[in-house]
Design a protein around this motif. Structure first.
Motif, PDB file in Angstrom:
ATOM      1  N   GLU A   1      39.811  32.124  49.851  1.00 49.16           N
ATOM      2  CA  GLU A   1      38.788  32.664  48.939  1.00 49.16           C
ATOM      3  C   GLU A   1      37.867  33.628  49.692  1.00 49.16           C
ATOM      4  O   GLU A   1      37.478  34.670  49.155  1.00 49.16           O
TER       5      GLU A   1
ATOM      6  N   HIS B   1      33.742  30.816  44.717  1.00 45.06           N
ATOM      7  CA  HIS B   1      34.935  29.946  44.720  1.00 45.06           C
ATOM      8  C   HIS B   1      35.033  29.189  46.040  1.00 45.06           C
ATOM      9  O   HIS B   1      35.302  27.991  46.057  1.00 45.06           O
TER      10      HIS B   1
ATOM     11  N   GLU C   1      34.320  35.481  44.538  1.00 43.52           N
ATOM     12  CA  GLU C   1      35.204  34.810  45.506  1.00 43.52           C
ATOM     13  C   GLU C   1      34.403  33.920  46.454  1.00 43.52           C
ATOM     14  O   GLU C   1      34.857  32.835  46.822  1.00 43.52           O
TER      15      GLU C   1
ATOM     16  N   GLU D   1      41.460  35.843  36.007  1.00 37.16           N
ATOM     17  CA  GLU D   1      41.457  36.824  37.102  1.00 37.16           C
ATOM     18  C   GLU D   1      42.658  37.769  36.986  1.00 37.16           C
ATOM     19  O   GLU D   1      42.521  38.983  37.158  1.00 37.16           O
TER      20      GLU D   1
HETATM   21 FE1  FEO Z   1      39.133  33.071  43.801  1.00 34.49          FE
HETATM   22 FE2  FEO Z   1      40.104  35.740  42.517  1.00 34.49          FE
HETATM   23  O1  FEO Z   1      40.467  34.017  43.050  1.00 34.49           O
END
Ligand code: FEO
Length: 169
Positions: A17, A53, A50, A130
């Motif tokens: 990520e 994430h 990201e 995404e």
């Molecule tokens: Fe965290 Fe775009 O995947």
């Protein structure tokens, strides 16, 4: 208690990520250098998402008593030959991340780790979004073509960042 193989993959996902964030910062820089601030804005927001994430994976592991081990983030080394190429690379990258999430899910299934499956459900859905966003951007780019690129770039400046709907204490 998380099983060793599942926690190892979750820990590796933090790096993936963070690399994604680096990759999107690099794409944003590319567009800044081309004077395209809307596309740069798009990728700056993508990079922030990201990092969100990555933090969710960190928190999930820590909430489960796992000691997180951070590893070096690779340097994004792609050069882009034209304005469209980063968009294609971004879609490819999201497909790679989707595979990675699916692999963790598969491991969690093997050991009946329902907690991790529940956690990953948000990411399974997120990856669908995404990939769609990345695909839509390529389609929009192609539809606008060169004459419309300035207008599209302007439109992308309107993208607003929002925090992930998943919250972990
Ligand atoms: Fe965290 Fe775009 O995947």
């Amino acid at each position: 208690m998380l099983k060793e193989n599942v926690s190892k993959l979750l820990n590796e996902q933090i790096n993936k990520e963070m690399y994604s964030a680096y990759l999107y910062f690099d794409m944003a820089n590319f567009y800044v250098n081309k004077g395209m601030n809307g596309f740069a804005n798009w990728f700056h927001i993508q990079a922030k998402e990201e990092m969100d994430h990555a933090l969710l994976f960190v928190k999930y592991l820590q909430n489960n008593g796992f000691e997180v081990a951070l590893t070096a983030i690779a340097k994004p080394d792609k050069g882009y030959k034209d304005l469209r190429e980063p968009l294609v690379e971004a879609l490819k990258h999201e497909e790679y991340v989707t595979d990675s999430i699916n692999q963790i899910y598969t491991e969690a299934l093997k050991v009946s780790d329902y907690r991790t499956q529940e956690f990953l459900n948000w990411f399974v859905k997120e990856q669908g979004e995404e990939e769609k966003n990345a695909t839509d951007l390529i389609i929009a780019y192609d539809l606008h073509g060169k004459p419309g690129l300035f207008a599209l770039d302007h439109k992308l400046e309107d993208r607003k960042y929002s925090e992930p709907s998943l919250e972990l204490d």
